[in-house]
Scaffold this motif. Sequence first.
Motif, PDB file in Angstrom:
ATOM      1  N   GLN A 179       0.847  -1.195   0.000  1.00 43.47           N
ATOM      2  CA  GLN A 179       0.000   0.000   0.000  1.00 43.47           C
ATOM      3  C   GLN A 179       0.880   1.243   0.000  1.00 43.47           C
ATOM      4  OE1 GLN A 179      -1.863  -0.679   3.758  1.00 43.47           O
ATOM      5  NE2 GLN A 179      -3.538  -1.835   2.856  1.00 43.47           N
ATOM      6  N   LEU A 180       0.305   2.377  -0.414  1.00 41.61           N
ATOM      7  CA  LEU A 180       1.028   3.638  -0.383  1.00 41.61           C
ATOM      8  C   LEU A 180       0.601   4.432   0.841  1.00 41.61           C
ATOM      9  CD1 LEU A 180       3.061   5.381  -1.944  1.00 41.61           C
ATOM     10  CD2 LEU A 180       1.094   6.561  -2.954  1.00 41.61           C
ATOM     11  N   HIS A 181       1.548   4.694   1.722  1.00 43.00           N
ATOM     12  CA  HIS A 181       1.302   5.484   2.937  1.00 43.00           C
ATOM     13  C   HIS A 181       1.809   6.895   2.658  1.00 43.00           C
ATOM     14  CE1 HIS A 181       0.587   2.017   5.789  1.00 43.00           C
ATOM     15  NE2 HIS A 181       0.868   1.444   4.633  1.00 43.00           N
ATOM     16  N   ILE A 182       0.918   7.869   2.787  1.00 47.58           N
ATOM     17  CA  ILE A 182       1.234   9.253   2.446  1.00 47.58           C
ATOM     18  C   ILE A 182       1.296  10.086   3.720  1.00 47.58           C
ATOM     19  CG2 ILE A 182       0.522  11.279   1.117  1.00 47.58           C
ATOM     20  CD1 ILE A 182      -1.071   9.262  -0.670  1.00 47.58           C
ATOM     21  N   TYR A 183       2.346  10.893   3.829  1.00 43.26           N
ATOM     22  CA  TYR A 183       2.609  11.702   5.020  1.00 43.26           C
ATOM     23  C   TYR A 183       2.715  13.180   4.652  1.00 43.26           C
ATOM     24  CZ  TYR A 183       4.114   7.216   6.923  1.00 43.26           C
ATOM     25  OH  TYR A 183       4.166   5.902   7.324  1.00 43.26           O
ATOM     26  N   ARG A 184       2.219  14.039   5.513  1.00 47.03           N
ATOM     27  CA  ARG A 184       2.423  15.476   5.405  1.00 47.03           C
ATOM     28  C   ARG A 184       3.203  15.923   6.631  1.00 47.03           C
ATOM     29  NH1 ARG A 184       0.657  19.211   2.248  1.00 47.03           N
ATOM     30  NH2 ARG A 184      -1.121  18.023   1.482  1.00 47.03           N
ATOM     31  N   LYS A 185       4.359  16.500   6.390  1.00 45.65           N
ATOM     32  CA  LYS A 185       5.242  16.949   7.471  1.00 45.65           C
ATOM     33  C   LYS A 185       5.496  15.837   8.485  1.00 45.65           C
ATOM     34  CE  LYS A 185       3.993  21.814   7.192  1.00 45.65           C
ATOM     35  NZ  LYS A 185       3.499  22.964   7.934  1.00 45.65           N
ATOM     36  N   GLY A 186       5.655  14.614   7.994  1.00 47.72           N
ATOM     37  CA  GLY A 186       5.971  13.481   8.845  1.00 47.72           C
ATOM     38  C   GLY A 186       4.789  12.815   9.529  1.00 47.72           C
ATOM     39  N   LYS A 187       3.574  13.327   9.337  1.00 46.89           N
ATOM     40  CA  LYS A 187       2.385  12.726   9.950  1.00 46.89           C
ATOM     41  C   LYS A 187       1.534  12.068   8.864  1.00 46.89           C
ATOM     42  CE  LYS A 187       2.258  15.847  13.825  1.00 46.89           C
ATOM     43  NZ  LYS A 187       1.452  16.724  14.646  1.00 46.89           N
ATOM     44  N   LYS A 188       1.195  10.801   9.103  1.00 49.41           N
ATOM     45  CA  LYS A 188       0.435  10.044   8.119  1.00 49.41           C
ATOM     46  C   LYS A 188      -0.954  10.653   7.938  1.00 49.41           C
ATOM     47  CE  LYS A 188       0.942   5.640   8.295  1.00 49.41           C
ATOM     48  NZ  LYS A 188       0.832   4.219   8.650  1.00 49.41           N
ATOM     49  N   VAL A 189      -1.351  10.826   6.650  1.00 44.91           N
ATOM     50  CA  VAL A 189      -2.662  11.389   6.356  1.00 44.91           C
ATOM     51  C   VAL A 189      -3.559  10.432   5.580  1.00 44.91           C
ATOM     52  CG1 VAL A 189      -1.904  13.790   6.447  1.00 44.91           C
ATOM     53  CG2 VAL A 189      -1.840  12.586   4.274  1.00 44.91           C
ATOM     54  N   LEU A 190      -2.967   9.510   4.821  1.00 47.47           N
ATOM     55  CA  LEU A 190      -3.776   8.694   3.925  1.00 47.47           C
ATOM     56  C   LEU A 190      -3.035   7.411   3.562  1.00 47.47           C
ATOM     57  CD1 LEU A 190      -6.301   8.592   2.010  1.00 47.47           C
ATOM     58  CD2 LEU A 190      -4.918   9.827   0.339  1.00 47.47           C
ATOM     59  N   ILE A 191      -3.814   6.325   3.403  1.00 45.68           N
ATOM     60  CA  ILE A 191      -3.265   5.063   2.903  1.00 45.68           C
ATOM     61  C   ILE A 191      -4.085   4.661   1.686  1.00 45.68           C
ATOM     62  CG2 ILE A 191      -2.817   2.629   3.368  1.00 45.68           C
ATOM     63  CD1 ILE A 191      -2.711   3.362   6.366  1.00 45.68           C
ATOM     64  N   LEU A 192      -3.393   4.451   0.572  1.00 46.89           N
ATOM     65  CA  LEU A 192      -4.054   3.993  -0.643  1.00 46.89           C
ATOM     66  C   LEU A 192      -3.685   2.540  -0.885  1.00 46.89           C
ATOM     67  CD1 LEU A 192      -3.360   7.033  -3.009  1.00 46.89           C
ATOM     68  CD2 LEU A 192      -5.437   6.547  -1.701  1.00 46.89           C
ATOM     69  N   ALA A 193      -4.692   1.755  -1.192  1.00 43.14           N
ATOM     70  CA  ALA A 193      -4.486   0.329  -1.458  1.00 43.14           C
ATOM     71  C   ALA A 193      -5.006   0.004  -2.850  1.00 43.14           C
ATOM     72  CB  ALA A 193      -5.214  -0.498  -0.410  1.00 43.14           C
ATOM     73  N   GLY A 194      -4.626  -1.152  -3.361  1.00 46.71           N
ATOM     74  CA  GLY A 194      -5.053  -1.549  -4.697  1.00 46.71           C
ATOM     75  C   GLY A 194      -6.514  -1.922  -4.782  1.00 46.71           C
ATOM     76  N   LYS A 195      -6.930  -2.882  -3.969  1.00 45.43           N
ATOM     77  CA  LYS A 195      -8.314  -3.354  -4.025  1.00 45.43           C
ATOM     78  C   LYS A 195      -9.159  -2.847  -2.859  1.00 45.43           C
ATOM     79  CE  LYS A 195      -7.511  -7.562  -6.651  1.00 45.43           C
ATOM     80  NZ  LYS A 195      -7.679  -9.017  -6.671  1.00 45.43           N
ATOM     81  N   ALA A 196      -8.537  -2.578  -1.728  1.00 47.02           N
ATOM     82  CA  ALA A 196      -9.277  -2.107  -0.552  1.00 47.02           C
ATOM     83  C   ALA A 196      -9.579  -0.614  -0.678  1.00 47.02           C
ATOM     84  CB  ALA A 196      -8.468  -2.366   0.716  1.00 47.02           C
ATOM     85  N   GLN A 197     -10.537  -0.162   0.108  1.00 47.75           N
ATOM     86  CA  GLN A 197     -10.882   1.254   0.143  1.00 47.75           C
ATOM     87  C   GLN A 197      -9.733   2.052   0.751  1.00 47.75           C
ATOM     88  OE1 GLN A 197     -13.695   2.859  -1.027  1.00 47.75           O
ATOM     89  NE2 GLN A 197     -14.026   0.868  -1.982  1.00 47.75           N
ATOM     90  N   PRO A 198      -9.550   3.294   0.321  1.00 46.49           N
ATOM     91  CA  PRO A 198      -8.525   4.140   0.934  1.00 46.49           C
ATOM     92  C   PRO A 198      -8.839   4.367   2.407  1.00 46.49           C
ATOM     93  CG  PRO A 198      -9.664   5.296  -0.846  1.00 46.49           C
ATOM     94  CD  PRO A 198     -10.295   3.974  -0.706  1.00 46.49           C
ATOM     95  N   LYS A 199      -7.810   4.559   3.186  1.00 43.64           N
ATOM     96  CA  LYS A 199      -7.998   4.780   4.615  1.00 43.64           C
ATOM     97  C   LYS A 199      -7.511   6.189   4.962  1.00 43.64           C
ATOM     98  CE  LYS A 199      -7.076   2.862   9.145  1.00 43.64           C
ATOM     99  NZ  LYS A 199      -6.372   1.839   9.905  1.00 43.64           N
ATOM    100  N   VAL A 200      -8.436   7.029   5.387  1.00 41.52           N
ATOM    101  CA  VAL A 200      -8.116   8.392   5.799  1.00 41.52           C
ATOM    102  C   VAL A 200      -7.652   8.352   7.248  1.00 41.52           C
ATOM    103  CG1 VAL A 200      -9.058  10.686   6.215  1.00 41.52           C
ATOM    104  CG2 VAL A 200      -9.747   9.405   4.178  1.00 41.52           C
ATOM    105  N   ILE A 201      -6.473   8.876   7.502  1.00 47.99           N
ATOM    106  CA  ILE A 201      -5.909   8.869   8.844  1.00 47.99           C
ATOM    107  C   ILE A 201      -6.185  10.192   9.554  1.00 47.99           C
ATOM    108  CG2 ILE A 201      -3.795   8.595  10.210  1.00 47.99           C
ATOM    109  CD1 ILE A 201      -4.663   6.064   8.609  1.00 47.99           C
TER     110      ILE A 201
END
Length: 80
Positions: A44-66
């Motif tokens: 999965q792709l874990h996306i961070y803003r200023k070192g804090k996780k904001v979002l996880i994108l997956a291939g088949k699963a729904q995105p996870k908003v952190i």
Amino acid sequence: MTIDTTNMCSHLRKKLFETDGIYYPIWQAMQNDEELTAVVRSRQLHIYRKGKKVLILAGKAQPKVIREDKLNEMLSTILH
């Protein structure tokens, strides 16, 4: 932004990097935002803003908003 995609799910690669992929607008926005970093974990792709996780994108699963972020607002628009 450079990301090691060797462990990324093929479904996510298509959604993120192909111009007709659902997450492609997010990928484009990430390219112009110096506050963002991303890393592939568990395919999965874990996306961070200023070192804090904001979002996880997956291939088949729904995105996870952190946490709230303008990328998540974009995601909401894309998915609805």
